[in-house]
Design an enzyme around this catalytic site. Structure first.
Site, short mmCIF file in Angstrom:
data_model
loop_
_atom_site.label_atom_id
_atom_site.label_comp_id
_atom_site.label_asym_id
_atom_site.label_seq_id
_atom_site.Cartn_x
_atom_site.Cartn_y
_atom_site.Cartn_z
N THR A 106 -15.76 -31.68 -15.25
CA THR A 106 -14.79 -30.70 -15.73
C THR A 106 -13.88 -30.38 -14.53
OG1 THR A 106 -16.07 -28.78 -14.99
CG2 THR A 106 -16.58 -29.67 -17.20
N THR A 128 -29.07 -17.37 -12.61
CA THR A 128 -28.29 -16.49 -11.72
C THR A 128 -28.80 -15.05 -11.79
OG1 THR A 128 -26.12 -15.43 -11.57
CG2 THR A 128 -26.63 -16.42 -13.66
N ASP A 129 -28.56 -14.29 -10.73
CA ASP A 129 -28.92 -12.86 -10.76
C ASP A 129 -28.09 -12.10 -11.79
OD1 ASP A 129 -26.45 -12.87 -9.43
OD2 ASP A 129 -27.17 -11.79 -7.65
N GLU A 130 -26.98 -12.71 -12.25
CA GLU A 130 -26.08 -11.98 -13.16
C GLU A 130 -26.74 -11.72 -14.52
OE1 GLU A 130 -21.92 -12.97 -12.93
OE2 GLU A 130 -22.19 -13.86 -10.94
N TYR A 159 -20.18 -15.06 -19.37
CA TYR A 159 -20.88 -16.03 -18.51
C TYR A 159 -22.36 -15.64 -18.38
CZ TYR A 159 -22.74 -17.79 -14.06
OH TYR A 159 -23.55 -18.33 -13.07
N LYS A 178 -25.86 -17.57 -19.66
CA LYS A 178 -26.94 -17.99 -18.76
C LYS A 178 -28.25 -17.32 -19.18
CE LYS A 178 -26.65 -20.21 -15.47
NZ LYS A 178 -26.76 -21.68 -15.28
N LEU A 181 -14.40 -15.98 -4.94
CA LEU A 181 -13.86 -15.05 -3.94
C LEU A 181 -13.68 -15.65 -2.53
CD1 LEU A 181 -12.87 -12.15 -3.40
CD2 LEU A 181 -15.18 -11.63 -2.65
N TYR A 199 -10.08 -6.96 -6.72
CA TYR A 199 -10.20 -6.25 -8.00
C TYR A 199 -10.67 -4.80 -7.79
CZ TYR A 199 -10.36 -11.03 -10.00
OH TYR A 199 -10.11 -12.32 -10.35
N ASN A 207 -17.01 -6.13 -1.47
CA ASN A 207 -15.98 -7.18 -1.42
C ASN A 207 -14.98 -6.92 -0.30
OD1 ASN A 207 -17.16 -8.44 -3.59
ND2 ASN A 207 -15.82 -7.48 -5.12
P1 NAD Z 1 -19.46 -25.23 -10.40
O1 NAD Z 1 -18.59 -24.64 -11.44
O2 NAD Z 1 -18.94 -25.43 -9.02
O3 NAD Z 1 -20.02 -26.65 -10.87
C1 NAD Z 1 -20.47 -26.88 -12.18
C2 NAD Z 1 -20.64 -28.38 -12.35
O4 NAD Z 1 -21.13 -28.61 -13.69
C3 NAD Z 1 -19.33 -29.17 -12.22
O5 NAD Z 1 -19.54 -30.34 -11.47
C4 NAD Z 1 -18.97 -29.52 -13.67
O6 NAD Z 1 -18.23 -30.72 -13.79
C5 NAD Z 1 -20.36 -29.64 -14.29
N1 NAD Z 1 -20.31 -29.41 -15.75
C6 NAD Z 1 -19.72 -28.37 -16.40
N2 NAD Z 1 -19.87 -28.53 -17.73
C7 NAD Z 1 -20.59 -29.67 -17.92
C8 NAD Z 1 -21.07 -30.35 -19.06
N3 NAD Z 1 -20.83 -29.90 -20.29
N4 NAD Z 1 -21.79 -31.48 -18.89
C9 NAD Z 1 -22.04 -31.97 -17.63
N5 NAD Z 1 -21.58 -31.37 -16.53
C10 NAD Z 1 -20.87 -30.22 -16.65
O7 NAD Z 1 -20.74 -24.29 -10.39
P2 NAD Z 1 -21.71 -23.88 -9.18
O8 NAD Z 1 -21.16 -22.69 -8.52
O9 NAD Z 1 -22.03 -25.08 -8.40
O10 NAD Z 1 -23.00 -23.42 -10.01
C11 NAD Z 1 -24.04 -24.34 -10.32
C12 NAD Z 1 -25.14 -23.60 -11.06
O11 NAD Z 1 -25.63 -22.52 -10.25
C13 NAD Z 1 -24.66 -22.96 -12.36
O12 NAD Z 1 -25.68 -23.15 -13.32
C14 NAD Z 1 -24.49 -21.49 -12.01
O13 NAD Z 1 -24.70 -20.70 -13.16
C15 NAD Z 1 -25.57 -21.30 -10.98
N6 NAD Z 1 -25.33 -20.25 -9.98
C16 NAD Z 1 -24.17 -20.22 -9.28
C17 NAD Z 1 -24.02 -19.24 -8.28
C18 NAD Z 1 -22.77 -19.21 -7.42
O14 NAD Z 1 -22.64 -18.30 -6.59
N7 NAD Z 1 -21.86 -20.14 -7.55
C19 NAD Z 1 -25.02 -18.29 -8.05
C20 NAD Z 1 -26.20 -18.38 -8.81
C21 NAD Z 1 -26.34 -19.35 -9.76
P1 TYD Z 2 -16.70 -14.30 -7.85
O1 TYD Z 2 -16.61 -15.17 -6.64
O2 TYD Z 2 -15.86 -14.62 -9.04
O3 TYD Z 2 -18.26 -14.25 -8.24
P2 TYD Z 2 -19.04 -13.31 -9.34
O4 TYD Z 2 -18.04 -12.58 -10.14
O5 TYD Z 2 -19.79 -14.32 -10.13
O6 TYD Z 2 -19.90 -12.42 -8.51
O7 TYD Z 2 -16.38 -12.81 -7.43
C1 TYD Z 2 -17.12 -12.16 -6.42
C2 TYD Z 2 -16.64 -10.73 -6.34
O8 TYD Z 2 -15.27 -10.73 -5.90
C3 TYD Z 2 -16.63 -10.01 -7.68
O9 TYD Z 2 -16.98 -8.64 -7.48
C4 TYD Z 2 -15.19 -10.11 -8.15
C5 TYD Z 2 -14.41 -10.08 -6.86
N1 TYD Z 2 -13.13 -10.83 -6.86
C6 TYD Z 2 -11.96 -10.20 -6.43
O10 TYD Z 2 -11.95 -9.01 -6.05
N2 TYD Z 2 -10.80 -10.92 -6.43
C7 TYD Z 2 -10.76 -12.22 -6.85
O11 TYD Z 2 -9.65 -12.83 -6.86
C8 TYD Z 2 -11.97 -12.86 -7.28
C9 TYD Z 2 -11.97 -14.28 -7.76
C10 TYD Z 2 -13.14 -12.13 -7.26
#
Ligand code: NAD
Ligand code: TYD
Length: 342
Positions: free
Chosen positions: A37, A126-128, A153, A157, A193, A210, A252
């Site tokens: 994606t 996720t913790d969310e 989201y 999850k 962020l 935000y 933030n």
């Molecule tokens: P990301 O958005 O960077 O990557 C997601 C990946 O999944 C991409 O490579 C995308 O191509 C692939 N994908 C999306 N839809 C798909 C589908 N239908 N089939 C196959 N592949 C698909 O996300 P990330 O930040 O690397 O997060 C990875 C996992 O960790 C997620 O499950 C997210 O919920 C979880 N997570 C993320 C964070 C964070 O801070 N980013 C924290 C806790 C948990």
């Molecule tokens: P984000 O990285 O989107 O992660 P999550 O919402 O999953 O925690 O955002 C982290 C924090 O930063 C969240 O409180 C929202 C805030 N934020 C901003 O203030 N400005 C921005 O442009 C973005 C993307 C996030």
């Protein structure tokens, strides 16, 4: 012993860092299943494409027939599901794809892992899913905290987590769930962020914060998350949930100021903008169970790892530009034959 695992979402931020980590530190063979994606970027895995231990297959986890072919063609000893739609702001604009990938896609993987006896299923959550803490005084989330997701989201999850646990209870499927806090590190798509702020501050653009900027997130380096996932996969008890975090809460605004200081940019770039609808106030993860039962330990010191992360985005301007312009999509076309795109 079979050591081949399926990793889904391995072209994304955390999945690609996880693949780098296990290729360097273990003898697992990885079949990386990713739909590519907007968030999937094979440039994240550039150095691995020749490795015998890593094979990439383009496939959408919502496409069960194509997934079946992959399960039939490989003998897996486990499946680790990183694939997801992961950005809260996008889930507010259009929740439907979040239900497709995060819920229905997870169900497909659960069913096929069970039917094909493909070993342990590890769900990256996720913790969310715990919703928000309102004040500094409220205790951190434990695995026993209520599931009270607030964004589409987080709700998707949480739904997936419920399905995973239901498969354990009903079908005795071997499952483990990890719930991690906010990750930072290389290869994060610049809509989140930290990379967004670094990108904009480097270009002297305004930095959108935000609301009042006092929302709190609990930051962990992506490599610490990767180690936690591997520990949970290898040592976790079936049917259990493990929180992964590093007890590192920042507002933030505090975090953005730290980034500006590292970059030597003025705080006048900060611009407070309209708040995110339903914006969760505070996340805080208690990782005691993973520490106690899995031997999980955080190794990355925040101040130096944040500095390294900022340096990484400064030294990899081309990677960031390709994300912004969409040029990273060309990499797949140039380097992979249509056969690899099932
Ligand atoms: P990301 O958005 O960077 O990557 C997601 C990946 O999944 C991409 O490579 C995308 O191509 C692939 N994908 C999306 N839809 C798909 C589908 N239908 N089939 C196959 N592949 C698909 O996300 P990330 O930040 O690397 O997060 C990875 C996992 O960790 C997620 O499950 C997210 O919920 C979880 N997570 C993320 C964070 C964070 O801070 N980013 C924290 C806790 C948990
Ligand atoms: P984000 O990285 O989107 O992660 P999550 O919402 O999953 O925690 O955002 C982290 C924090 O930063 C969240 O409180 C929202 C805030 N934020 C901003 O203030 N400005 C921005 O442009 C973005 C993307 C996030």
């Amino acid at each position: 012993m079979k050591r081949k695992i399926m990793v889904t979402g391995g072209a994304g931020f955390i999945g690609s860092n996880f693949i780098h980590y296990i290729i360097q530190n273990t003898d697992y063979e990885v079949v990386n299943v990713d739909a590519l994606t907007y968030a999937g970027n094979l440039e994240n895995l550039k150095n691995l494409t020749d490795e015998k231990k890593h094979r990439f297959i383009r496939c959408d986890i919502c496409d069960k027939n194509s997934l079946k072919e992959i399960f039939d063609g490989n003998e897996f000893s486990g499946v680790i599901n990183f694939a997801a739609e992961s950005h809260v702001d996008r889930s507010i604009l259009d929740p439907s794809v979040f239900i497709d990938t995060n819920v229905k896609g997870t169900l497909n993987l659960l069913q096929l892992t069970m039917e094909r006896c493909a070993g342990r299923f590890l769900q990256i959550s996720t913790d969310e899913v715990y919703g928000e803490l309102k004040t500094e005084e409220e205790k951190s989330f434990t695995e026993d905290s209520l599931i009270k997701p607030n964004s589409p989201y987080a709700a998707s999850k949480a739904s997936a987590d419920m399905l995973v646990l239901a498969f354990n209870r009903t079908f005795k499927q071997d499952v483990v769930i990890t719930r991690c806090s906010n990750n930072y590190g290389p290869y994060q798509f610049p809509e989140k962020l930290i990379p967004l702020i670094i990108y904009k501050a480097m270009r002297m653009e305004k930095l959108p914060i935000y609301g009042d900027g006092k929302n709190v997130r609990d930051w962990i380096h992506v490599n610490d998350h990767a180690r936690g996932v591997l520990l949970a996969f290898e040592k976790g008890k079936s049917g259990e949930v493990y929180n992964i975090g590093s007890r590192n809460e920042k507002t933030n605004i505090e975090l953005v100021r730290l980034i500006l200081k590292i970059l030597g940019r003025e705080e006048s770039l900060i611009e407070f903008v309209k708040d995110r609808p339903g914006h969760d106030r505070r996340y805080s993860i208690d990782p005691s169970k993973a520490e106690r039962e899995l031997g999980f330990k955080v190794l990355n010191d925040f101040d130096s790892s944040l500095r390294d992360t900022v340096n990484w985005y400064q030294s990899n301007k081309e990677w960031v530009d390709h994300c912004i312009t969409g040029e990273y999509r060309e990499y797949f076309k140039k380097n992979y034959s249509p056969k690899e795109a099932i």
